[in-house]
Design a protein around this motif. Structure first.
Motif, PDB file in Angstrom:
ATOM      1  N   LEU A  40      -1.881  -1.965  -4.720  1.00  0.00           N
ATOM      2  CA  LEU A  40      -2.679  -1.918  -3.493  1.00  0.00           C
ATOM      3  C   LEU A  40      -4.164  -1.770  -3.810  1.00  0.00           C
ATOM      4  O   LEU A  40      -5.011  -2.426  -3.186  1.00  0.00           O
ATOM      5  N   LEU A  41      -4.495  -0.913  -4.771  1.00  0.00           N
ATOM      6  CA  LEU A  41      -5.897  -0.753  -5.146  1.00  0.00           C
ATOM      7  C   LEU A  41      -6.457  -2.042  -5.735  1.00  0.00           C
ATOM      8  O   LEU A  41      -7.599  -2.429  -5.455  1.00  0.00           O
ATOM      9  N   GLY A  42      -5.643  -2.703  -6.571  1.00  0.00           N
ATOM     10  CA  GLY A  42      -6.094  -3.972  -7.138  1.00  0.00           C
ATOM     11  C   GLY A  42      -6.312  -5.030  -6.072  1.00  0.00           C
ATOM     12  O   GLY A  42      -7.316  -5.748  -6.085  1.00  0.00           O
ATOM     13  N   ALA A  43      -5.361  -5.115  -5.125  1.00  0.00           N
ATOM     14  CA  ALA A  43      -5.504  -6.098  -4.053  1.00  0.00           C
ATOM     15  C   ALA A  43      -6.708  -5.789  -3.170  1.00  0.00           C
ATOM     16  O   ALA A  43      -7.404  -6.694  -2.702  1.00  0.00           O
ATOM     17  N   ALA A  44      -6.963  -4.489  -2.942  1.00  0.00           N
ATOM     18  CA  ALA A  44      -8.101  -4.118  -2.097  1.00  0.00           C
ATOM     19  C   ALA A  44      -9.437  -4.367  -2.787  1.00  0.00           C
ATOM     20  O   ALA A  44     -10.450  -4.600  -2.118  1.00  0.00           O
ATOM     21  N   VAL A  46     -10.088  -6.866  -4.973  1.00  0.00           N
ATOM     22  CA  VAL A  46     -10.377  -8.284  -5.220  1.00  0.00           C
ATOM     23  C   VAL A  46     -11.404  -8.848  -4.241  1.00  0.00           C
ATOM     24  O   VAL A  46     -12.364  -9.505  -4.659  1.00  0.00           O
ATOM     25  N   PRO A  47     -11.262  -8.632  -2.914  1.00  0.00           N
ATOM     26  CA  PRO A  47     -12.289  -9.174  -2.007  1.00  0.00           C
ATOM     27  C   PRO A  47     -13.687  -8.643  -2.305  1.00  0.00           C
ATOM     28  O   PRO A  47     -14.670  -9.393  -2.235  1.00  0.00           O
ATOM     29  N   ASN A  48     -13.796  -7.348  -2.640  1.00  0.00           N
ATOM     30  CA  ASN A  48     -15.109  -6.791  -2.958  1.00  0.00           C
ATOM     31  C   ASN A  48     -15.682  -7.403  -4.231  1.00  0.00           C
ATOM     32  O   ASN A  48     -16.891  -7.657  -4.323  1.00  0.00           O
ATOM     33  N   ASP A  54     -20.292 -13.465  -5.253  1.00  0.00           N
ATOM     34  CA  ASP A  54     -20.978 -14.426  -4.389  1.00  0.00           C
ATOM     35  C   ASP A  54     -22.389 -13.952  -4.050  1.00  0.00           C
ATOM     36  O   ASP A  54     -23.329 -14.758  -3.999  1.00  0.00           O
ATOM     37  N   ASP A  55     -22.544 -12.651  -3.804  1.00  0.00           N
ATOM     38  CA  ASP A  55     -23.867 -12.117  -3.470  1.00  0.00           C
ATOM     39  C   ASP A  55     -24.851 -12.333  -4.619  1.00  0.00           C
ATOM     40  O   ASP A  55     -26.020 -12.674  -4.395  1.00  0.00           O
TER      41      ASP A  55
END
Length: 236
Positions: A40-44, A46-48, A54-55
């Motif tokens: 869950l921590l890994g999946a959470a 990834v978007p960040n 990208d930033d």
């Protein structure tokens, strides 16, 4: 002592007093919960991670005017030309830079525009150039003198092979274009299909963990059920 503290203490006694089966069940449950939390921590994260990447890419992208016309040369504008090469299957990307004045805009990670013949490289590229076995790569950049490294803010990842080279002359005839700043956002929002795919992948990864935890909890369940039944009889 509060009720939840008493319940917790009773659970610990059951886990520790259940013999070998109790310890195995407790360890397997802890491992399963740990795997689930890690996923869950890994999946959470990834978007960040992708957003941060990208930033940084946007921050170093030359900005263009709203009307699409190139800015006029002044004390802050610079000329930019993209460049790159390949080495042992790895891509090296960079830019040629030339300032129009004494106060040029700076790409992220630089504290000044390299002078003609100077080169500022990423830490990963610096290490690659310092490797004695990479003589061919050194020959490609042999005419440039390293004067520094690109800061973390100017790199998409610590392993990126990136560089800036000071060039003179550098004109539109050489493929250069004039910019007055950095930070052009040309990114597109995440496709809904990709978002659904990410959610589906998380579910697929967590399903075996849930099965593992359920199996671990039921391990030695008969003995636990007998103990609970005995407690009910005593309480009755």
């Amino acid at each position: 002592m509060s009720a939840w503290t008493r319940d917790l203490a009773m659970g610990i006694r059951f886990a520790a007093g259940g013999g070998r089966e109790g310890w195995i069940r407790t360890i397997l449950t802890a491992v399963g919960v740990g795997l689930g939390v890690a996923l869950l921590l890994g999946a959470a994260s990834v978007p960040n991670m992708l957003q941060n990447r990208d930033d940084r890419s946007v921050a170093r992208t030359p900005a263009t005017a709203m009307d699409g016309k190139p800015p006029k040369a002044d004390d802050t504008t610079i000329l930019v030309r993209d460049t790159g090469t390949e080495f042992h299957g790895r891509t090296l990307t960079g830019r040629f830079l030339k300032a129009d004045g004494d106060h040029p805009v700076l790409p992220p990670g630089l504290d000044k525009i390299p002078a003609p013949g100077e080169m500022v490289v990423s830490p990963a590229l610096r290490d690659l150039l310092d490797d004695p076995s990479n003589t061919l790569l050194k020959e490609r950049f042999g005419k440039y003198r390293q004067t520094g490294t690109i800061g973390e803010a100017g790199l998409m990842s610590p392993l990126e092979l990136y560089y800036y080279v000071g060039a003179d002359p550098l004109t539109s005839a050489h493929g250069a274009h004039r910019v007055a700043g950095f930070g052009q956002d040309d990114s597109l929002p995440l496709d809904p299909f990709l978002m659904a795919l990410v959610v589906l992948i998380c579910v697929v990864l967590l399903t075996p963990v849930a099965i593992f935890i359920g199996t671990a909890v039921r391990f030695g369940g008969d003995r636990r059920d007998r103990r609970l039944a005995a407690l009910r009889l005593v309480g009755a």
